[in-house]
Design an enzyme around this catalytic site. Structure first.
Site, PDB file in Angstrom:
ATOM      1  N   HIS A  33       1.037  -1.355  -0.185  1.00 50.75           N
ATOM      2  CA  HIS A  33       0.083   0.175  -0.356  1.00 50.75           C
ATOM      3  C   HIS A  33       0.979   1.104  -0.220  1.00 50.75           C
ATOM      4  CE1 HIS A  33       0.707  -1.249   3.781  1.00 50.75           C
ATOM      5  NE2 HIS A  33      -0.084   0.244   5.023  1.00 50.75           N
TER       6      HIS A  33
ATOM      7  N   HIS B 110       0.922   5.464   0.959  1.00 53.94           N
ATOM      8  CA  HIS B 110       0.453   6.499   1.839  1.00 53.94           C
ATOM      9  C   HIS B 110       0.394   7.727   1.333  1.00 53.94           C
ATOM     10  CE1 HIS B 110       0.545   4.076   5.691  1.00 53.94           C
ATOM     11  NE2 HIS B 110       1.228   3.603   5.292  1.00 53.94           N
TER      12      HIS B 110
END
Length: 190
Positions: free
Chosen positions: A176, A178
């Site tokens: 993932h 950010h």
């Protein structure tokens, strides 16, 4: 197995202790807001000062969560992100297409803090696991970060961060990104 249980238990105890201390301190301070002398309530708090607790507890919480998550990193069990993709857990979606999902972080570190995840893990639990075959999705994640920054009005200044492994405090083993912005970001970041 014992170390997994011990790490999870230690993390839970630390998190509960810190949450209780913060709640207690907030309740004690509430009626004293007009007073300028907070030293009178120190006897009600634990022996550790509030300052040392706030400095150490955030770091320890993140490190403990990362270590606990790393113990289960090889598991094929669904992550919290898989549950968000499946809409089993609600999230504040910012952007979605056929390959990625972007949603607001529940513990934001900046006024804008959005996570962007691939909808299919395909072995991408960390960036260190990336192979040449993942080039398309990795590029798509970066393009999605530009779209998110534009939607959030931070195109003039934002940061994209990928945490890799427990040393970088990765707490969910589903790759993932950010996307952070909405304030002046400092350098160096770490």
């Amino acid at each position: 197995m014992v170390s997994t249980t011990l790490a999870a238990t230690s993390f839970s105890l630390l998190r509960n202790y810190n949450a209780n201390v913060r709640a207690f301190a907030a309740n004690v301070r509430a009626p004293l807001q007009h007073s300028t002398n907070y030293n009178s309530i120190n006897f009600l708090l634990p022996l550790h000062s509030r300052r040392s607790l706030s400095r150490v507890s955030v770091t320890n919480d993140e490190e403990a969560a990362a270590k606990a998550a790393a113990l289960n990193a090889g598991s094929e069990a669904p992550t919290i992100f898989d549950k968000i993709i499946a809409k089993e857990i609600p999230s504040s979606i910012v952007y979605e297409d056929e390959k990625v999902l972007a949603f607001r972080d529940i513990n934001p570190q900046a006024p804008v803090h959005v996570l962007i995840i691939p909808k299919f893990r395909d072995g991408l639990t960390t960036l260190a696991k990336a192979e040449a075959r993942h080039g398309d999705i990795l590029g798509h994640l970066l393009c999605a970060s530009k779209i998110v920054a534009e939607k959030e009005g931070i195109l003039d200044g934002f940061r994209v961060v990928i945490n890799n492994g427990p040393g970088a405090c990765q707490s969910v083993y589903h790759l993932h990104l950010h996307v952070l912005g909405g304030r002046q970001l400092k350098w160096p970041p770490g």
